[in-house]
Design a protein around this motif. Structure first.
Motif, PDB file in Angstrom:
ATOM      1  N   ALA A  17      35.125  44.488  35.886  1.00 53.95           N
ATOM      2  CA  ALA A  17      36.535  44.157  36.151  1.00 53.95           C
ATOM      3  C   ALA A  17      36.877  42.735  35.740  1.00 53.95           C
ATOM      4  CB  ALA A  17      36.836  44.338  37.638  1.00 53.95           C
ATOM      5  N   CYS A  18      35.889  41.876  35.648  1.00 51.62           N
ATOM      6  CA  CYS A  18      36.145  40.458  35.394  1.00 51.62           C
ATOM      7  C   CYS A  18      36.635  40.246  33.968  1.00 51.62           C
ATOM      8  CB  CYS A  18      34.875  39.641  35.632  1.00 51.62           C
ATOM      9  SG  CYS A  18      35.133  37.869  35.365  1.00 51.62           S
ATOM     10  N   PRO A  19      37.773  39.570  33.819  1.00 48.62           N
ATOM     11  CA  PRO A  19      38.290  39.326  32.467  1.00 48.62           C
ATOM     12  C   PRO A  19      37.546  38.219  31.731  1.00 48.62           C
ATOM     13  CG  PRO A  19      39.749  38.373  34.113  1.00 48.62           C
ATOM     14  CD  PRO A  19      38.680  39.094  34.869  1.00 48.62           C
ATOM     15  N   ILE A  20      36.689  37.504  32.465  1.00 47.80           N
ATOM     16  CA  ILE A  20      35.922  36.423  31.841  1.00 47.80           C
ATOM     17  C   ILE A  20      34.491  36.901  31.629  1.00 47.80           C
ATOM     18  CG2 ILE A  20      34.978  34.097  32.209  1.00 47.80           C
ATOM     19  CD1 ILE A  20      37.452  33.462  33.836  1.00 47.80           C
ATOM     20  N   GLU A  21      34.037  36.871  30.406  1.00 51.72           N
ATOM     21  CA  GLU A  21      32.636  37.236  30.152  1.00 51.72           C
ATOM     22  C   GLU A  21      31.730  36.265  30.900  1.00 51.72           C
ATOM     23  OE1 GLU A  21      31.526  36.991  26.079  1.00 51.72           O
ATOM     24  OE2 GLU A  21      29.448  37.569  26.477  1.00 51.72           O
ATOM     25  N   ASP A  22      30.876  36.780  31.757  1.00 50.32           N
ATOM     26  CA  ASP A  22      29.999  35.970  32.605  1.00 50.32           C
ATOM     27  C   ASP A  22      30.760  35.186  33.671  1.00 50.32           C
ATOM     28  OD1 ASP A  22      27.489  36.708  31.586  1.00 50.32           O
ATOM     29  OD2 ASP A  22      27.779  35.391  29.870  1.00 50.32           O
ATOM     30  N   GLY A  23      31.959  35.635  34.054  1.00 54.81           N
ATOM     31  CA  GLY A  23      32.656  35.018  35.178  1.00 54.81           C
ATOM     32  C   GLY A  23      31.939  35.288  36.487  1.00 54.81           C
ATOM     33  N   ILE A  24      31.221  36.406  36.534  1.00 54.99           N
ATOM     34  CA  ILE A  24      30.447  36.792  37.716  1.00 54.99           C
ATOM     35  C   ILE A  24      29.165  37.469  37.207  1.00 54.99           C
ATOM     36  CG2 ILE A  24      31.746  38.967  37.875  1.00 54.99           C
ATOM     37  CD1 ILE A  24      31.318  38.889  40.908  1.00 54.99           C
ATOM     38  N   ARG A  25      28.077  37.235  37.927  1.00 55.83           N
ATOM     39  CA  ARG A  25      26.830  37.915  37.568  1.00 55.83           C
ATOM     40  C   ARG A  25      26.242  38.575  38.808  1.00 55.83           C
ATOM     41  NH1 ARG A  25      23.599  33.842  33.367  1.00 55.83           N
ATOM     42  NH2 ARG A  25      24.990  34.180  31.590  1.00 55.83           N
TER      43      ARG A  25
ATOM     44  N   ALA B 280      26.363  36.156  41.957  1.00 58.75           N
ATOM     45  CA  ALA B 280      26.615  34.757  41.614  1.00 58.75           C
ATOM     46  C   ALA B 280      28.055  34.623  41.163  1.00 58.75           C
ATOM     47  CB  ALA B 280      25.654  34.293  40.528  1.00 58.75           C
ATOM     48  N   ILE B 281      28.851  33.961  41.978  1.00 55.94           N
ATOM     49  CA  ILE B 281      30.270  33.746  41.661  1.00 55.94           C
ATOM     50  C   ILE B 281      30.726  32.445  42.316  1.00 55.94           C
ATOM     51  CG2 ILE B 281      31.060  35.132  43.643  1.00 55.94           C
ATOM     52  CD1 ILE B 281      33.467  35.956  41.865  1.00 55.94           C
ATOM     53  N   CYS B 282      31.650  31.774  41.665  1.00 53.91           N
ATOM     54  CA  CYS B 282      32.161  30.496  42.150  1.00 53.91           C
ATOM     55  C   CYS B 282      32.870  30.660  43.496  1.00 53.91           C
ATOM     56  CB  CYS B 282      33.128  29.918  41.119  1.00 53.91           C
ATOM     57  SG  CYS B 282      33.889  28.374  41.631  1.00 53.91           S
TER      58      CYS B 282
ATOM     59  N   LYS C 244      32.631  30.400  33.973  1.00 54.72           N
ATOM     60  CA  LYS C 244      32.734  30.484  35.422  1.00 54.72           C
ATOM     61  C   LYS C 244      34.004  31.240  35.808  1.00 54.72           C
ATOM     62  CE  LYS C 244      33.971  27.145  38.120  1.00 54.72           C
ATOM     63  NZ  LYS C 244      35.150  27.866  38.616  1.00 54.72           N
ATOM     64  N   CYS C 245      34.036  31.674  37.023  1.00 49.53           N
ATOM     65  CA  CYS C 245      35.204  32.364  37.586  1.00 49.53           C
ATOM     66  C   CYS C 245      36.415  31.440  37.631  1.00 49.53           C
ATOM     67  CB  CYS C 245      34.826  32.813  38.993  1.00 49.53           C
ATOM     68  SG  CYS C 245      36.189  33.215  40.084  1.00 49.53           S
ATOM     69  N   ASP C 246      37.610  31.988  37.339  1.00 50.06           N
ATOM     70  CA  ASP C 246      38.833  31.185  37.469  1.00 50.06           C
ATOM     71  C   ASP C 246      39.749  31.729  38.553  1.00 50.06           C
ATOM     72  OD1 ASP C 246      40.011  33.428  36.415  1.00 50.06           O
ATOM     73  OD2 ASP C 246      40.838  32.439  34.642  1.00 50.06           O
ATOM     74  N   LEU C 247      39.251  32.644  39.346  1.00 50.06           N
ATOM     75  CA  LEU C 247      39.975  33.224  40.488  1.00 50.06           C
ATOM     76  C   LEU C 247      41.149  34.105  40.094  1.00 50.06           C
ATOM     77  CD1 LEU C 247      39.226  32.929  43.490  1.00 50.06           C
ATOM     78  CD2 LEU C 247      41.026  31.235  43.714  1.00 50.06           C
ATOM     79  N   CYS C 248      41.252  34.436  38.830  1.00 48.91           N
ATOM     80  CA  CYS C 248      42.316  35.350  38.378  1.00 48.91           C
ATOM     81  C   CYS C 248      43.688  34.952  38.943  1.00 48.91           C
ATOM     82  CB  CYS C 248      41.998  36.783  38.767  1.00 48.91           C
ATOM     83  SG  CYS C 248      40.551  37.483  37.984  1.00 48.91           S
ATOM     84  N   SER C 249      44.022  33.678  38.851  1.00 52.74           N
ATOM     85  CA  SER C 249      45.307  33.164  39.346  1.00 52.74           C
ATOM     86  C   SER C 249      45.541  33.473  40.823  1.00 52.74           C
ATOM     87  CB  SER C 249      46.470  33.719  38.509  1.00 52.74           C
ATOM     88  OG  SER C 249      46.278  33.422  37.153  1.00 52.74           O
TER      89      SER C 249
ATOM     90  N   SER D 272      44.301  36.121  42.526  1.00 54.97           N
ATOM     91  CA  SER D 272      44.193  37.546  42.869  1.00 54.97           C
ATOM     92  C   SER D 272      42.955  38.123  42.184  1.00 54.97           C
ATOM     93  CB  SER D 272      45.452  38.283  42.412  1.00 54.97           C
ATOM     94  OG  SER D 272      45.394  39.634  42.790  1.00 54.97           O
ATOM     95  N   PRO D 273      41.777  37.778  42.698  1.00 60.26           N
ATOM     96  CA  PRO D 273      40.536  38.096  41.979  1.00 60.26           C
ATOM     97  C   PRO D 273      40.295  39.596  41.779  1.00 60.26           C
ATOM     98  CG  PRO D 273      40.075  37.128  44.147  1.00 60.26           C
ATOM     99  CD  PRO D 273      41.535  37.014  43.931  1.00 60.26           C
ATOM    100  N   ARG D 274      40.137  39.963  40.527  1.00 62.59           N
ATOM    101  CA  ARG D 274      39.980  41.383  40.182  1.00 62.59           C
ATOM    102  C   ARG D 274      38.646  41.946  40.656  1.00 62.59           C
ATOM    103  NH1 ARG D 274      42.406  41.571  34.023  1.00 62.59           N
ATOM    104  NH2 ARG D 274      44.112  40.122  34.431  1.00 62.59           N
ATOM    105  N   CYS D 275      37.651  41.106  40.702  1.00 60.21           N
ATOM    106  CA  CYS D 275      36.332  41.561  41.163  1.00 60.21           C
ATOM    107  C   CYS D 275      36.407  42.039  42.609  1.00 60.21           C
ATOM    108  CB  CYS D 275      35.311  40.438  41.027  1.00 60.21           C
ATOM    109  SG  CYS D 275      35.810  38.898  41.842  1.00 60.21           S
ATOM    110  N   VAL D 276      37.173  41.330  43.432  1.00 60.30           N
ATOM    111  CA  VAL D 276      37.313  41.710  44.841  1.00 60.30           C
ATOM    112  C   VAL D 276      37.980  43.081  44.934  1.00 60.30           C
ATOM    113  CG1 VAL D 276      38.419  41.087  47.027  1.00 60.30           C
ATOM    114  CG2 VAL D 276      37.376  39.305  45.608  1.00 60.30           C
TER     115      VAL D 276
HETATM  116  S1  SF4 Z   1      37.722  36.166  40.486  1.00 55.93           S
HETATM  117 FE1  SF4 Z   1      38.455  36.933  38.563  1.00 55.93          FE
HETATM  118  S2  SF4 Z   1      37.657  35.599  37.052  1.00 55.93           S
HETATM  119 FE2  SF4 Z   1      36.539  35.308  38.902  1.00 55.93          FE
HETATM  120  S3  SF4 Z   1      34.804  36.701  38.746  1.00 55.93           S
HETATM  121 FE3  SF4 Z   1      36.332  37.742  39.857  1.00 55.93          FE
HETATM  122  S4  SF4 Z   1      37.377  38.841  38.288  1.00 55.93           S
HETATM  123 FE4  SF4 Z   1      36.266  37.292  37.283  1.00 55.93          FE
END
Ligand code: SF4
Ligand code: SF4
Length: 149
Positions: free
Chosen positions: A21-29, A43-45, A102-107, A109-113
């Motif tokens: 779901a993460c739009p950033i490659e390697d935003g989360i591992r 592993a996420i910020c 690194k994660c940018d928090l999706c503005s 609204s984090p998509r990973c969550v």
């Molecule tokens: S919060 Fe967004 S950018 Fe950060 S890991 Fe989750 S999906 Fe990726």
């Protein structure tokens, strides 16, 4: 209103829905734990405040945005890895191509969550976290780290 991103590794099944779901490659591992079979580390910020990575970056490539997210500016980043060295959550990654991620928090609204059906990733108000403090030592640690306790 201050929110916290919190990880409950005990709920993680290693499905990788958050990674997809993460739009950033390697935003989360999501990493298998070598000793505990079937257990995973995420592993996420955590978007610390103050953030050790922001303080250590000599190039101004890491900064805090208006919504409290710690943001990486790729155009200023030299891939020196100083941020990786100081991050207590192992959440700044060197990609195979030499760029950092690194994660940018999706503005905010984090998509990973949203993608995690197991509830292993939680993003909620600090007030709720304070209520959980006695139950979760890791929450206490995170609140202390962010100077919110
Ligand atoms: S919060 Fe967004 S950018 Fe950060 S890991 Fe989750 S999906 Fe990726
Ligand atoms: S990258 Fe690490 S040190 Fe920087 S804000 Fe995120 S968790 Fe904190």
């Amino acid at each position: 209103m201050e929110y916290l991103l919190h990880v409950l590794t005990e709920k993680c099944t290693g499905c990788m829905d958050c990674v997809e779901a993460c739009p950033i490659e390697d935003g989360i591992r999501v990493i298998p734990l070598p000793i505990l079979q079937g257990r995973w580390d995420i592993a996420i910020c955590r978007h610390c405040n103050p953030a050790p990575c922001v303080e250590v970056c000599e190039f101004g490539a890491l900064s805090v945005s208006g919504n409290g997210a710690v943001i990486l500016n790729q155009s200023l980043c030299t891939s020196c890895k100083a941020c990786t060295a100081v991050c207590p959550f192992g959440a700044v990654f060197l990609r195979p191509d030499g760029t950092m991620a690194k994660c940018d928090l999706c503005s905010g609204s984090p998509r990973c969550v949203a993608a995690c059906e197991e509830g292993a990733l939680v993003y909620e108000r600090v007030e709720r976290k304070r209520a959980l403090m006695k139950e979760k030592p890791s929450v206490v640690e995170l609140l202390e780290f962010k100077g919110l306790r």
